[in-house]
Design an enzyme around this catalytic site. Structure first.
Site, short mmCIF file in Angstrom:
data_model
loop_
_atom_site.label_atom_id
_atom_site.label_comp_id
_atom_site.label_asym_id
_atom_site.label_seq_id
_atom_site.Cartn_x
_atom_site.Cartn_y
_atom_site.Cartn_z
N CYS A 156 32.85 38.70 37.63
CA CYS A 156 32.54 39.76 36.67
C CYS A 156 31.45 39.30 35.70
CB CYS A 156 33.81 40.22 35.97
SG CYS A 156 33.65 41.88 35.31
N HIS B 259 37.00 41.56 40.24
CA HIS B 259 37.82 40.36 40.00
C HIS B 259 38.62 40.04 41.27
CE1 HIS B 259 37.31 39.88 35.62
NE2 HIS B 259 37.11 41.19 35.63
N GLU C 193 40.21 37.50 41.97
CA GLU C 193 41.43 36.72 41.68
C GLU C 193 42.69 37.58 41.64
OE1 GLU C 193 38.92 37.26 39.58
OE2 GLU C 193 39.55 37.40 37.48
#
Ligand code: GLN
Length: 549
Positions: free
Chosen positions: A389, A518, A520
Site C-alpha cells: 500500500c 494489502h 497480508e
C-alpha cells in the site's frame, strides 16, 4: 442440521492475555475434528469500527472482503480457521447502539419505551444468531472484549447470560484468566483468577472452563484450587495455557488436555473426523524451519517497545512467517523507524545486512523521506523488496524522483502542491477528507485485479484474475504510467473497472514488488500468500542468507 452451539470467551484479571488466540484455537481444535465453526469478536468501544482507532494504541485494523475495518483478532480467526469472515462477525458498542437508535427512528419498536435492558442485549443476541444462520456454523465462538468487572462490557455479558437462560444446553462459558508469578514469591498465584470467576458470577455467569494463562505450566495443586474456588465441576475443566514459542502451538496445548472432547461432552457435539493433515503439516514445517533470513521492516507505528510493534502489523508478521516456514526458513524481523533514515540517509547502508525489506502500510508525512531513502537503497542494491500500500505508493514516488528525474515527485498526501503528483486523490475521496467524513470511507475491501501475463507477479499467483483487500484513499496517477513503464517500472496489476494501478514490479531486479492492496490480510497458515512467497524465495537466494547449525 443440529442446533448451533455458542462458546463465549471472557477475560479475567487483565486484558491482553490471549482471549483472541483462545477463541481462534478453540475454533481450530473443533474444526480439526470435522465441525463447521465460525468466530465473532465483540469490541466494547463506542467506535463504530476499528478504522478510526490509532494502530499503536489499538493494534492493526484488519480489513474484511466486505469492506469492514475490524479488530486484529478477526485476522487470527481467519488464519486459524482458514475461513473468510465477514462484517457480521464483528460488533462494537457503537454498532449496536447505532442500529437500536436507527430501529427506534423507524418505529421498529412500535411505540414501546426503548430501554438499555432488554433492548441492547436483545440486539446483541440477534446479531449473534444472525451469524449462526448465515454461516450455517455448528459452533460460534464469541470473544467478549475487555475483562470482567469493568463497566464497558456489562451489556454483552448480560446478552450472554440471557442466551444461556434461553437454551442452557447450547451455551458454554470459557474464562481466560491470568496466573501471575510474582518475582519475590516465585510461585504461581490463583487468587486473581478466583476474583475474576466471582466477578463473572456477579454478572450471573458461571464459567464452564477456565483457561489459565501463565508463564509456566499449571501444576496439579493449582488446578485443584482453581476448580474448587471457582465453582468448576472437575479439575479437568481447568485448561493450562503456558507461554509457548508460537501462537500456532496453542491448539496442540489445548488438545493435550483433551479440550475438544471436554467441550463436545458439555455441548453434546458429535465429531466427524479425527485428523487435519493440512494443519499438522503446517505445524511440522513451523517447528523444523531452520534457515535464518533477516527481514527489515521500515515504517512508522512501531510505538515504544516490542508489544506495540507486533500488534500494529500483526498480519504482515504472520504472512512473513507463513511464507517463510513453508520454505524451510525462519524469519527474523527487525523494525526500523523510518525517521532514522530521514535524519541520516547514509545509515540506509545497514540495509545491506538484510535478505529482504518490507515497507508496510501507513498514513501521513512523518518519516516518509526516510522510507524513500530506504527504497532507493534496496532498488539500487537489488535487495528483495515488498511494498504494501504506502510501500507501493512511495516506491513509485522514489522511482519517479530518482529514475525519471522528477525531483519534486510526491504523493499529494505529503505535498498537496507538488508539480508531479505521482500519487493523487480522486475527487470523491478529497470531498470525504474536506468534510471530515473519515469513518469507513476509504477504498475498502475486496477489489478485482487483472495481472499482466508473463509478469513475475502473475507467475507467482499462477492466475491472471485475482481479488485482494484494500484500505487507502490515494492512488497511482495514470498520467505517469507510460513514462514509468518505459523506464522499467511495470504496472502489472490493474483494476479493469476503474483503470487503477494495483501492482507494480521492477524489471532487472531480483524481487521488487509493490501492491496498492494489502496481501497480508489474505495470507493463511495453510495458504501462504504468493507475494510473500516471492519475497521469501528471493530472500533465501540473496546474499546474507545464513544456515543455522
Ligand atoms: N496513506 C496511503 C493512502 O491513504 C496508504 C494507506 C495504506 O498504506 N494503507 O492511500
Amino acid at each position: 442440521m443440529s442446533r448451533t452451539k455458542y462458546i463465549f470467551v471472557i477475560g479475567g484479571v487483565l486484558s491482553g492475555v490471549g482471549k483472541g488466540v483462545t477463541v481462534a484455537s478453540i475454533g481450530r481444535i473443533l474444526k480439526n475434528r470435522g465441525l463447521n465453526v465460525t468466530a465473532m469478536k465483540i469490541d466494547p468501544y463506542v467506535n463504530v469500527d476499528a478504522g478510526t482507532m490509532n494502530p499503536v494504541e489499538h493494534g492493526e485494523v484488519f480489513v474484511t472482503d466486505d469492506k469492514d475495518e475490524t479488530d486484529q483478532d478477526i485476522g487470527n480467526y481467519e488464519r486459524f480457521l482458514d475461513t473468510t469472515i465477514t462484517s457480521l462477525n464483528y460488533m462494537t458498542t457503537g454498532r449496536v447502539y447505532k442500529s437500536v437508535i436507527e430501529k427506534e427512528r423507524s418505529m421498529y419498536y412500535k411505540g414501546k419505551c426503548v430501554q438499555v435492558v432488554p433492548h441492547i442485549p436483545l440486539e446483541i443476541i440477534s446479531r449473534i444468531k444472525k451469524v449462526a444462520d448465515e454461516s450455517k456454523a455448528e459452533v460460534v465462538a464469541i470473544e467478549i472484549g475487555g475483562t470482567v468487572g469493568e463497566y464497558e462490557n456489562i451489556l454483552f455479558l448480560e446478552a450472554a447470560r440471557m442466551m444461556k437462560l434461553q437454551t442452557p444446553e447450547d451455551v458454554l462459558f470459557v474464562l481466560v484468566s491470568y496466573m501471575p508469578i510474582p518475582g519475590h514469591l516465585g510461585e504461581m498465584k490463583t487468587k486473581p483468577t478466583q476474583h475474576a470467576a466471582r466477578a463473572l458470577n456477579s454478572s450471573g455467569i458461571q464459567a464452564d472452563f477456565i483457561v489459565a494463562r501463565g508463564e509456566e505450566e499449571l501444576d496439579k495443586p493449582r488446578r485443584e484450587k482453581l476448580a474448587t474456588f471457582c465453582g468448576l465441576r472437575t479439575e479437568e475443566e481447568i485448561i493450562g495455557a503456558p507461554d509457548v514459542p508460537s501462537i500456532y502451538e496453542i491448539p496442540s496445548v489445548f488438545e493435550k488436555q483433551h479440550f475438544s472432547d471436554l467441550i463436545a461432552k458439555r455441548l453434546k457435539l458429535r465429531f466427524r473426523e479425527k485428523k487435519n493433515p493440512g494443519w499438522n503439516h503446517f505445524i511440522s514445517n513451523m517447528r523444523t524451519a531452520d534457515r535464518e533470513i533477516k527481514i527489515a521492516v521500515v515504517g512508522k507505528y512501531f510505538g515504544t517497545g516490542n508489544y506495540t510493534l507486533a500488534d500494529s502489523y500483526i498480519s504482515v508478521i504472520e504472512a512473513v512467517k507463513h511464507a517463510a516456514w513453508s520454505n524451510g526458513a525462519k524469519p527474523e524481523l527487525t523494525w526500523i523507524d523510518a525517521e532514522t533514515y530521514e535524519k541520516n540517509p547514509e545509515q540506509t547502508l545497514e540495509l545491506k545486512n538484510f535478505n529482504a525489506v518490507i515497507v508496510p502500510g501507513g498514513f501521513g508525512t512523518r518519516g516518509i523521506e526516510g522510507i524513500i531513502n530506504a527504497i532507493r537503497f534496496v532498488r539500487e542494491n537489488k535487495i528483495p523488496y515488498l511494498g504494501l500500500c504506502y510501500g507501493m505508493q512511495l516506491a513509485s514516488v522514489e522511482f519517479a524522483r530518482n529514475v525519471l528525474d522528477l525531483r519534486d515527485a510526491n504523493t499529494v498526501e505529503c505535498d498537496a502542491a507538488t508539480k508531479n503528483p505521482i500519487i493523487h486523490i480522486n475527487p470523491n475521496q478529497a470531498d470525504n477528507v474536506e468534510n471530515n467524513r473519515y469513518g469507513g470511507t476509504m477504498r475498502l475491501g475486496a477489489y478485482d485485479c487483472e495481472l499482466r501475463s508473463g509478469s513475475k507477479v502473475q507467475k507467482l499467483y499462477k492466475a491472471t484474475h485475482i481479488s485482494e483487500r484494500h484500505r487507502h484513499r490515494y492512488e497511482f496517477n495514470n498520467v505517469y504510467r507510460e513514462q514509468m513503464e518505459k523506464a522499467g517500472m511495470q504496472m502489472v496489476g490493474i483494476n479493469k473497472e476503474t483503470d487503477l494501478v494495483e501492482v507494480v514490479e521492477l524489471q532487472n531486479h531480483p524481487y521488487f514488488v509493490g501492491s496498492q492492496f494489502h496481501p497480508e490480510f489474505k495470507s493463511r497458515p495453510l495458504a501462504p500468500h504468493p507475494l510473500f512467497m516471492g519475497l521469501i524465495k528471493a530472500a533465501i537466494k540473496s546474499r546474507c542468507s545464513i544456515k543455522l547449525v
